[in-house]
Write a protein that holds these residues in place. Structure first.
Motif, mmCIF file in Angstrom:
data_model
loop_
_atom_site.group_PDB
_atom_site.id
_atom_site.type_symbol
_atom_site.label_atom_id
_atom_site.label_comp_id
_atom_site.label_asym_id
_atom_site.label_seq_id
_atom_site.Cartn_x
_atom_site.Cartn_y
_atom_site.Cartn_z
ATOM 1 N N MET A 1 -50.397 -54.704 41.253
ATOM 2 C CA MET A 1 -51.524 -53.917 40.736
ATOM 3 C C MET A 1 -51.037 -52.539 40.277
ATOM 4 N N ILE A 2 -51.501 -52.111 39.113
ATOM 5 C CA ILE A 2 -51.172 -50.789 38.581
ATOM 6 C C ILE A 2 -52.195 -49.780 39.103
ATOM 7 N N THR A 3 -51.693 -48.694 39.698
ATOM 8 C CA THR A 3 -52.574 -47.629 40.176
ATOM 9 C C THR A 3 -52.412 -46.411 39.277
ATOM 10 N N VAL A 4 -53.529 -45.854 38.838
ATOM 11 C CA VAL A 4 -53.538 -44.671 37.981
ATOM 12 C C VAL A 4 -54.429 -43.625 38.618
ATOM 13 N N THR A 5 -53.904 -42.400 38.793
ATOM 14 C CA THR A 5 -54.733 -41.309 39.292
ATOM 15 C C THR A 5 -55.094 -40.376 38.136
ATOM 16 N N LEU A 6 -56.225 -39.715 38.288
ATOM 17 C CA LEU A 6 -56.717 -38.811 37.250
ATOM 18 C C LEU A 6 -56.985 -37.432 37.839
ATOM 19 N N THR A 7 -56.361 -36.419 37.259
ATOM 20 C CA THR A 7 -56.596 -35.025 37.630
ATOM 21 C C THR A 7 -56.926 -34.286 36.345
ATOM 22 N N THR A 8 -58.186 -33.899 36.166
ATOM 23 C CA THR A 8 -58.609 -33.372 34.871
ATOM 24 C C THR A 8 -59.602 -32.228 35.015
ATOM 25 N N ASP A 9 -59.878 -31.595 33.869
ATOM 26 C CA ASP A 9 -60.947 -30.596 33.790
ATOM 27 C C ASP A 9 -62.094 -31.138 32.940
ATOM 28 N N TRP A 10 -62.260 -32.458 32.945
ATOM 29 C CA TRP A 10 -63.255 -33.100 32.093
ATOM 30 C C TRP A 10 -64.671 -33.027 32.645
ATOM 31 N N GLY A 11 -64.837 -32.594 33.895
ATOM 32 C CA GLY A 11 -66.159 -32.482 34.472
ATOM 33 C C GLY A 11 -66.641 -33.790 35.079
ATOM 34 N N ALA A 12 -67.738 -33.675 35.825
ATOM 35 C CA ALA A 12 -68.250 -34.828 36.574
ATOM 36 C C ALA A 12 -69.449 -35.493 35.916
ATOM 37 N N ASP A 13 -69.803 -35.081 34.688
ATOM 38 C CA ASP A 13 -71.010 -35.644 34.081
ATOM 39 C C ASP A 13 -70.783 -37.013 33.451
ATOM 40 N N GLY A 14 -69.531 -37.458 33.380
ATOM 41 C CA GLY A 14 -69.254 -38.822 32.937
ATOM 42 C C GLY A 14 -68.950 -38.999 31.471
ATOM 43 N N LEU A 15 -69.146 -37.984 30.642
ATOM 44 C CA LEU A 15 -68.946 -38.159 29.206
ATOM 45 C C LEU A 15 -67.495 -38.497 28.880
ATOM 46 N N TYR A 16 -66.579 -37.581 29.187
ATOM 47 C CA TYR A 16 -65.167 -37.816 28.885
ATOM 48 C C TYR A 16 -64.543 -38.806 29.873
ATOM 49 N N THR A 17 -64.850 -38.609 31.149
ATOM 50 C CA THR A 17 -64.266 -39.477 32.169
ATOM 51 C C THR A 17 -64.714 -40.919 31.974
#
Length: 281
Positions: A1-17
């Protein structure tokens, strides 16, 4: 299984994420996605550094860590078109901007980093290039390709390491690096450095203004020691000195801004400490 972590400034509203995750799971079915945080202050890569620095090592080897944070901490990364890179470090893969963040993250510059190629399709996502460039890189890594197959080797931009506290014979002057969701402030004063300077001497820890409620002279073992009328200090799992207030948020108890300092004063005797405390407001 491939695991990918995300550390961003995209916000929590779901648009970019949401768009990124949807496209990624379509490209790499079965991928395991783990959110480190999406609430890094916008264009503040040092916040991303601290979050990922103390998390990535707990993941299994060959995990892919994505950093989607704008801004720069290097003098040489002011590019018209941001450059994105991929590389392997400490048996983990990293994908993100070539903006000086990596020296701060690892305490050294990765030796072999590779520029991610921009496909013609990436122009379609010019305002959100990560949607194409990062996912294409993850897809290739998932197929067994190595970073060297993803683009040409380029110099990793120099950044700066997380600032060290000012150290004197009887003092440590630190600053806040990070505030967690509970409002607790993590400083740049490490446990090792604290006890090295302390050398079994009495001490006091003061945040900001010189007032009793902003001072403590003990290291707590958990967040509930003491009462909510003054600060406590303890060492978090990160190994750094943390300032908190039981049952309250530190940021609502003490006025804190980017200039707020943490002063640790060490004394050669209890008598000296008591004389000093007698001058407090």
């Amino acid at each position: 299984m491939i695991t990918v972590t995300l550390t961003t400034d995209w916000g929590a509203d779901g648009l970019y994420t949401g768009a990124f995750k949807g496209k990624l799971v379509s490209r790499v079915p079965g991928v395991q996605l783990v959110d480190i945080t999406h609430q890094v202050d916008v264009l503040n890569p040092l916040k991303a550094v601290f979050a990922l620095q103390h998390a990535y090592q707990y993941f299994m080897k060959k995990t892919i860590h994505i950093v989607g944070v704008g801004g720069k901490i290097s003098q040489g990364s002011d590019l018209e078109v941001p450059e994105y890179i991929c590389f392997q470090y400490n048996h983990h893969y990293f994908i993100g901007p070539n903006n000086g963040i990596w020296e701060a993250l690892f305490g050294e510059v990765p030796k072999e980093v590779f520029a991610l190629e921009r496909s013609p399709l990436s122009k379609k996502f010019y305002a959100f290039p990560e949607l194409e460039i990062f996912i294409d890189a993850v897809g290739k890594l998932a197929m067994g390709m190595e970073p060297k197959h993803l683009g040409e080797m380029v110099p990793c931009k120099l950044g700066r390491r997380i600032g060290l506290p000012v150290k004197k014979q009887n003092q440590l002057l630190g600053e806040f690096l990070y505030f967690d969701v509970y409002g607790n402030g993590i400083t740049n004063i490490s446990k090792d450095e604290f006890y090295q300077v302390c050398n079994n001497r009495p001490f006091s820890i003061m945040v900001g203004m010189q007032r009793q409620q902003y001072i403590t002279d003990v290291i707590a073992e958990d967040y509930n020691e003491g009462d909510s009328s003054k600060i406590i200090a303890l060492f978090s799992f990160t190994g750094y000195l943390e300032i908190a207030v039981p049952q309250k948020q530190l940021t609502q108890f003490v006025h804190i801004d980017k200039n707020t300092k943490i002063l640790v004063q060490f004394y050669d005797s209890l008598e000296e400490k008591e004389r000093d405390e007698g001058t407090l407001l």
